[in-house]
Design a protein around this motif. Structure first.
Motif, PDB file in Angstrom:
ATOM      1  N   THR A 125      11.235 -20.723   7.977  1.00  0.00           N
ATOM      2  CA  THR A 125      10.398 -20.877   9.259  1.00  0.00           C
ATOM      3  C   THR A 125       9.704 -19.595   9.530  1.00  0.00           C
ATOM      4  N   ILE A 126       8.125 -19.618   9.759  1.00  0.00           N
ATOM      5  CA  ILE A 126       7.808 -18.687  10.068  1.00  0.00           C
ATOM      6  C   ILE A 126       7.118 -18.735  11.628  1.00  0.00           C
ATOM      7  N   ARG A 127       6.796 -17.642  12.414  1.00  0.00           N
ATOM      8  CA  ARG A 127       6.419 -18.020  13.787  1.00  0.00           C
ATOM      9  C   ARG A 127       5.409 -16.836  14.261  1.00  0.00           C
ATOM     10  N   SER A 128       5.083 -16.013  13.159  1.00  0.00           N
ATOM     11  CA  SER A 128       4.080 -14.916  13.984  1.00  0.00           C
ATOM     12  C   SER A 128       3.215 -14.617  12.396  1.00  0.00           C
ATOM     13  N   HIS A 129       2.130 -13.602  12.961  1.00  0.00           N
ATOM     14  CA  HIS A 129       1.562 -13.306  11.749  1.00  0.00           C
ATOM     15  C   HIS A 129       2.078 -11.849  11.529  1.00  0.00           C
ATOM     16  N   VAL A 130       1.646 -11.401  10.212  1.00  0.00           N
ATOM     17  CA  VAL A 130       2.017  -9.876   9.854  1.00  0.00           C
ATOM     18  C   VAL A 130       0.682  -8.917   9.828  1.00  0.00           C
ATOM     19  N   ASP A 131       0.662  -7.696   9.674  1.00  0.00           N
ATOM     20  CA  ASP A 131      -0.385  -7.021   9.594  1.00  0.00           C
ATOM     21  C   ASP A 131      -0.904  -6.759   8.089  1.00  0.00           C
ATOM     22  N   THR A 132       0.316  -6.978   7.113  1.00  0.00           N
ATOM     23  CA  THR A 132      -0.141  -6.509   5.662  1.00  0.00           C
ATOM     24  C   THR A 132      -1.090  -7.873   5.316  1.00  0.00           C
ATOM     25  N   VAL A 133      -1.644  -7.535   4.404  1.00  0.00           N
ATOM     26  CA  VAL A 133      -2.512  -8.626   3.729  1.00  0.00           C
ATOM     27  C   VAL A 133      -2.076  -8.814   2.331  1.00  0.00           C
ATOM     28  N   ASP A 134      -1.699  -9.929   1.954  1.00  0.00           N
ATOM     29  CA  ASP A 134      -1.387 -10.368   0.386  1.00  0.00           C
ATOM     30  C   ASP A 134      -2.607 -10.643  -0.217  1.00  0.00           C
ATOM     31  N   MET A 135      -3.323 -11.400   0.224  1.00  0.00           N
ATOM     32  CA  MET A 135      -4.457 -11.942  -0.400  1.00  0.00           C
ATOM     33  C   MET A 135      -5.757 -12.168   0.499  1.00  0.00           C
ATOM     34  N   LEU A 136      -6.911 -11.458   0.339  1.00  0.00           N
ATOM     35  CA  LEU A 136      -8.026 -11.353   1.186  1.00  0.00           C
ATOM     36  C   LEU A 136      -8.962 -12.063   0.401  1.00  0.00           C
ATOM     37  N   ALA A 137      -9.650 -13.411   0.918  1.00  0.00           N
ATOM     38  CA  ALA A 137     -10.681 -14.070   0.358  1.00  0.00           C
ATOM     39  C   ALA A 137     -11.867 -13.672   0.923  1.00  0.00           C
ATOM     40  N   THR A 138     -12.848 -13.396   0.465  1.00  0.00           N
ATOM     41  CA  THR A 138     -13.977 -12.930   1.042  1.00  0.00           C
ATOM     42  C   THR A 138     -15.229 -13.739   0.580  1.00  0.00           C
ATOM     43  N   PHE A 139     -16.247 -13.922   1.274  1.00  0.00           N
ATOM     44  CA  PHE A 139     -17.523 -14.423   0.659  1.00  0.00           C
ATOM     45  C   PHE A 139     -18.692 -13.621   1.237  1.00  0.00           C
ATOM     46  N   ASP A 140     -18.522 -12.862   2.241  1.00  0.00           N
ATOM     47  CA  ASP A 140     -19.438 -11.860   2.684  1.00  0.00           C
ATOM     48  C   ASP A 140     -19.167 -10.492   2.652  1.00  0.00           C
ATOM     49  N   ASP A 141     -20.062  -9.540   2.740  1.00  0.00           N
ATOM     50  CA  ASP A 141     -19.668  -7.971   2.726  1.00  0.00           C
ATOM     51  C   ASP A 141     -18.883  -7.534   3.730  1.00  0.00           C
ATOM     52  N   GLU A 142     -19.152  -8.095   4.843  1.00  0.00           N
ATOM     53  CA  GLU A 142     -18.505  -7.204   6.087  1.00  0.00           C
ATOM     54  C   GLU A 142     -16.995  -7.599   6.056  1.00  0.00           C
ATOM     55  N   THR A 143     -16.517  -8.702   5.764  1.00  0.00           N
ATOM     56  CA  THR A 143     -14.937  -8.971   5.507  1.00  0.00           C
ATOM     57  C   THR A 143     -14.376  -8.133   4.725  1.00  0.00           C
ATOM     58  N   LEU A 144     -15.030  -7.895   3.642  1.00  0.00           N
ATOM     59  CA  LEU A 144     -14.610  -6.824   2.435  1.00  0.00           C
ATOM     60  C   LEU A 144     -14.380  -5.361   3.121  1.00  0.00           C
ATOM     61  N   VAL A 145     -15.648  -4.949   3.651  1.00  0.00           N
ATOM     62  CA  VAL A 145     -15.382  -3.673   4.165  1.00  0.00           C
ATOM     63  C   VAL A 145     -14.353  -3.380   5.363  1.00  0.00           C
ATOM     64  N   ARG A 146     -14.287  -4.300   6.219  1.00  0.00           N
ATOM     65  CA  ARG A 146     -13.315  -4.219   7.209  1.00  0.00           C
ATOM     66  C   ARG A 146     -11.819  -4.413   6.922  1.00  0.00           C
ATOM     67  N   HIS A 147     -11.598  -5.200   5.884  1.00  0.00           N
ATOM     68  CA  HIS A 147     -10.141  -5.924   5.636  1.00  0.00           C
ATOM     69  C   HIS A 147      -9.690  -5.271   4.408  1.00  0.00           C
ATOM     70  N   ALA A 148     -10.440  -4.883   3.448  1.00  0.00           N
ATOM     71  CA  ALA A 148     -10.016  -4.442   2.155  1.00  0.00           C
ATOM     72  C   ALA A 148      -8.713  -3.076   2.335  1.00  0.00           C
ATOM     73  N   PRO A 149      -8.936  -2.640   3.237  1.00  0.00           N
ATOM     74  CA  PRO A 149      -7.651  -1.434   3.478  1.00  0.00           C
ATOM     75  C   PRO A 149      -6.688  -1.902   4.024  1.00  0.00           C
ATOM     76  N   GLU A 150      -6.581  -3.129   4.435  1.00  0.00           N
ATOM     77  CA  GLU A 150      -5.449  -3.948   4.888  1.00  0.00           C
ATOM     78  C   GLU A 150      -4.499  -4.504   3.726  1.00  0.00           C
ATOM     79  N   VAL A 151      -5.254  -4.650   2.618  1.00  0.00           N
ATOM     80  CA  VAL A 151      -4.639  -5.630   1.420  1.00  0.00           C
ATOM     81  C   VAL A 151      -3.415  -4.492   0.886  1.00  0.00           C
TER      82      VAL A 151
END
Lengths: 651, 321
Positions: A53-79
């Protein structure tokens, strides 16, 4: 996590991802973050999947799927290290300085980090920075692959092909996880079920994504997503739609609204499903249902988009007067406009339900972001004193059952009910057990059905003084009787009266309904209590923090920290004695809330005279994650936390 | 059994000022309802706040005395819940075109089948005579410290622009004529406005009963000439007969022109009537075929034991995984 510019299908990809995971029996929790903007600004969706059972989100990202530049820039550090990033190699030469929507503080901290590492300022450098931290990097040449897909379908329009990047990103993610492709195809077909051609083209895009990953990166990620061995039927729920279904089941037949984020999706859902089927499958066996079948064979809910929220609340009250279960849905700014109407409903003892989707205030605040800042306002909105009932649901499942209760309470106690949820719940998707419809009961209290006789020349004592405070209520328009309503103080017939004795009795009649509600509403609907009776720490909270708290509690107990959790669901009338009993046994009370001042903590202290030992608060507009809550409670347990701990995570 | 005028009177104490135009409106409403032989328990009077707001308490039908400016959305909620009810709204010009102006305009867009009577006296009476939306610019009624600094609204022009499908004006002391207008408004299929010129003997010492009767406005015969005249007596035809675009444009055009005849020659009667615009209820019924036969307030929602009768299985199936 998947992200992209608003209007490019981020939401579609997220729901496809969530469904594909849920179809195999996995549990899913996903939430969406977006700007107050139509097209162009960044939005992203986080999805967690698990056999448990899961009920919430977490901050750490296991997998980041991007298809634009901004998502990569913003979220790469969270992976995290050993995590994965999928990106479009065609974008490698894009420069950080050219991405207009990145805020200056984000840009400058990233620039510093790149400089420190001797890198340049292109996307290629940002990818390199992640690679150096130990993140797996997977270039996915979207357009090349999609062009091949397009050839098969005779589709050459680049903009049409580009619409499939989101689905291809999802496919590549699942392919890296070596997940069964059939589930992804099923999810795509469900998403595009009204457009068969688009469905098949997207299925082909899934295949192209899978084939490319298998060929180039086969098994390289090393994490496999496997379905559970057995699968229970469940529901994949989104907050707005859950509320919509519950309202139809509850018998809500008039819903009014003025457009506002994040509440309007619910009204739009209702409008899209305004014709209502009647009688469950049990009708054949149940003679009462069969009898009802002769009355009418179909029902409908009238949804009215009004000119403002003043019209929304007053029109809903009009519906309530006429005997219709009526509701309005809004968010803080709209609720502000409803205060006067709410008082009229209290004064005239009209059942009406206000569904309050909290968002970050004050004023326009952060219109698409989350907060639990309206508890005190819901409790006090309106001048003078009148009874109101306030319910706060903690997750989709509670929202469903609480919605039905809200309408029951409104009619039983003939007074407005405010049902509070929030942006985090409205825009999150979660797998939940199938609803048990046998648990759903409708109780219309002392609502009378006409035609009635005329005991007093047709005049009916609608506001008759009774021992319980509740007077029998024939809706306006009931044949054979008559009465009046007025916002002025009034006599039993509803005529204006300023008589001081009558005034005192009428105030007592109305307010005593709160005592009745307090007595009649079962404890199980007022609070939830989780964890061991004896614990070192008691977490006190309300609303959608429930998920993060329960998930964090699992980890805390693994660390040997004994924590229990008191969730307040009935805010008003407040279950004072019970809460006092529970909290008086607590060694350390931590108030967890998504607002600045710890509003519930204040109410609890006001009612029980028990002060909070600590506060964990968050008001940056982003929902609380189980990770940051876990860390915060651990810090408090170690004894080195300030009395008021402010959480700040989130993009 | 025919309804008598006395059947529509209540015991509630009437505290309007002696000579108030509200009495004329009240009498006209009661006469209209009696002549139409309505079922009082199938009739609802909805009002806002102010002197006019008290009118439901004096009419023996269901009465709903609401909030300042909000009679229309309350009434809309009642009517859409139970479209079989006869719903009549009443309010002052401040109630309807000041604080409630948004509802005035948007209710016309909906065209719910109700009637709306505006007690139009140019002052906020119950708060002791401040200028209200229809008071002309520069007019100084007796409790104003200075002449009115705002322009007055032309309610007829505004109603036509907003899309009312029945627009009329009456005079509070021509009770029989007003009664006929109210009847026509109630019978009209759609949202109907009756703007009533209503002297306020306490605070409006400009547009008084004597003023409307012709004081200081002598005719060729040297006698006071009333400042109102009945449009129908000069052959004015307000009705849209076929509903074609050109005809509608013509009828609105002539009504707008009439709406600017003011002062010594003020028309009363029906300015415009168009029953070719579908009502909100008809629009709903287009989308929801059982709306009229099984309206919201009449729908069964549960069996006797409280089991809901809505079948949401198709909706849940969509969400099933």
């Amino acid at each position: 996590m998947i992200g992209g510019a608003q209007g490019t299908g981020v939401d579609t990809s997220a729901i496809v991802f969530a469904r594909a995971a849920a179809f195999s029996g996995l549990n899913v929790f996903g939430n969406r973050e977006y700007y107050s903007n139509i097209k162009g600004e960044h939005s992203y969706f986080r999805v967690r999947v698990s056999k448990d059972t899961i009920r919430s989100h977490v901050d750490t990202v296991d997998m980041l799927a991007t298809f634009d530049d901004e998502t990569l820039v913003r979220h790469a550090p969270e992976v995290r290290k050993d995590g994965a990033i999928i990106y479009d190699p065609d974008l490698e030469s894009n420069k950080l300085e050219n991405i207009a929507t990145i805020e200056p503080p984000v840009r400058s901290s990233l620039t510093q980090e790149l400089t420190k590492n001797g890198l340049g300022f292109t996307l290629k450098d940002i990818v390199e920075l992640a690679r150096r931290r130990g993140v797996h990097i997977y270039p996915l040449p979207y357009l090349t692959l999609l062009k091949k897909v397009g050839e098969k379908f005779g589709e050459t329009s680049l903009s049409n092909l580009n619409r499939m990047v989101n689905v291809m990103a999802v496919a590549a993610s699942f392919a890296l996880l070596e997940y069964d492709q059939d589930y992804v195809n099923d999810a795509v077909r469900k998403q595009f079920k009204s457009k068969p051609k688009a469905a098949e083209m997207n299925v082909a895009a899934v295949a192209a994504g899978y084939d490319f990953v298998r060929e180039k990166y086969n098994g390289s990620y090393g994490v496999k997503l496997e379905p559970p061995s057995s699968k229970e039927p469940r529901l994949l729920l989104r907050g707005n739609a859950t509320m919509g279904v519950a309202k139809e089941l509850a018998g809500c037949r008039l819903q009014t609204y003025y457009p506002i984020t994040p509440a309007s999706d619910e009204s739009e859902y209702l409008e899209a499903h305004e014709n209502i089927d009647l009688y469950g499958p049990a009708a054949a066996e149940n003679p009462q249902l069969a009898e009802a079948a002769t009355i009418a064979n179909r029902a409908s809910i009238t949804v009215v988009q009004t000119e403002d929220e003043i019209a929304a609340i007053t029109m809903a009250i009009g519906g309530g007067l006429a005997g219709t279960r009526s509701a309005t849905s809004t968010s803080g700014p709209g609720f502000s406009l409803m205060a006067e109407g709410l008082g009229w409903a209290g004064m005239n003892e009209v059942p009406v339900v206000v569904t309050l989707y909290q968002r970050a205030g004050p004023s326009t605040g952060l219109p698409t972001r989350h907060e639990q800042g309206d508890l005190r306002f819901a409790l006090h909105a309106g001048h003078g004193e009148f009874p109101r009932i306030i319910l706060a649901s903690g997750d989709h499942e509670e929202t469903f059952y609480d919605t039905i209760r809200a309408f029951n309470y409104a009619e039983k106690y003939q007074t407005p009910v405010i049902h509070i949820i929030d942006k985090a719940m409205a825009n999150s998707d979660a797998t939940m057990p199938m609803f048990d419809l046998n648990r759903v009961k409708i109780d219309r209290g002392e609502t009378l059905k006409g035609p009635l006789g005329a005991p007093n020349g047709g005049e009916f004592e609608r506001f008759k003084l009774t021992p319980s405070g509740v007077s029998p209520r024939p809706p306006v328009g009931t044949k054979g009787v008559l009465y009046w309503n007025t916002g002025d103080e009034h006599d039993a017939l509803g005529h204006i009266s300023e008589d001081p004795t009558l005034r005192t009795m009428m105030m007592e009649k109305r307010m005593s309904k709160l005592d009745l509600a307090d007595k009649e509403i079962p404890l199980s609907e007022k609070v939830n209590f989780f964890g061991p009776k004896n614990a070192d720490i008691t977490l006190l909270s309300w609303g959608s923090t429930k998920g993060a708290i329960l998930d964090a509690m699992d980890w805390l107990s693994q660390d040997g920290i004994k924590v229990n959790f008191l969730q307040i669901r009935l805010i008003h009338p407040f279950p004072t004695e019970h809460v006092k009993d529970l909290l008086s046994q607590s060694k350390k009370i931590i108030d967890v809330e998504m607002n600045y001042s710890g509003q519930l903590g204040g109410i609890v202290q006001e009612r029980t005279l028990i002060p909070m030992d600590q506060h964990i608060v968050k008001y940056n507009g982003r929902p609380i994650s189980s990770e940051e809550l876990y860390e915060a409670v651990k810090q408090i347990a170690k004894g080195n936390a300030p009395k008021r701990l402010v959480l700040t995570h989130g993009a | 059994m025919a309804l008598k005028l006395t059947d529509l009177k209540t015991e509630a104490h009437n505290d309007w000022c002696p000579g108030c135009g509200d009495f004329g409106i009240l009498n006209a409403v009661q006469m209209a309802l009696a002549e139409m032989n309505v079922d009082p328990s199938n009739t609802v009077m909805v009002s806002g706040i102010g002197c006019s707001g008290k009118i439901p308490h004096f009419v023996k039908t269901y009465g709903v005395h609401t909030l300042h400016g909000r009679s229309l959305p309350f009434a809309t909620g009642i009517k859409l819940s139970n479209p079989n009810l006869e719903v009549i709204c009443a309010g002052g010009d401040g109630d309807g075109m000041g604080i409630g102006a948004g509802h005035f305009v948007n209710s016309a867009r909906r065209n719910v089948d109700m009637a709306y009577i505006i007690h139009d006296n140019g002052v906020y009476g119950l708060t002791k005579g401040q200028a209200s939306p229809t008071l002309p610019l520069g007019t100084k009624t007796k409790s104003l410290p200075l002449p009115n600094i705002n322009q007055g609204i032309n309610p007829i022009f505004l109603a036509l622009a907003a899309g009312f499908t029945f627009v009329a004006r009456g005079y509070a002391y021509d009770v029989r004529h007003l009664k006929d207008l109210i009847k026509r408004a109630v019978l009209h299929k759609g949202f109907a406005l009756v703007d009533v010129l209503q002297p306020c003997p306490t605070y409006n010492d400009v547009a008084t009963k004597e003023y409307w009767a012709g004081e200081g406005n002598l005719g060729p015969d040297g006698k006071p000439k009333p400042r109102t005249y009945k449009m129908e007596e000069s052959g004015y035809d307000p009705v849209v007969h076929t509903g074609g675009d050109a005809e509608v444009a013509d009828k609105i055009h002539q009504a707008v022109q009439k709406s600017f005849e003011l002062g010594d020659h003020t028309p009363i009667g029906v300015f415009y009537q168009n029953e070719h615009i579908p009502t909100y209820e008809e629009r709903l019924n287009q989308r929801m075929p059982t709306y009229r036969s099984n309206p919201p307030a009449k729908q069964e929602i549960a069996t006797a034991d409280g089991t809901p009768i809505a079948n949401v299985s198709k909706l849940l199936e969509e969400m099933r995984v």
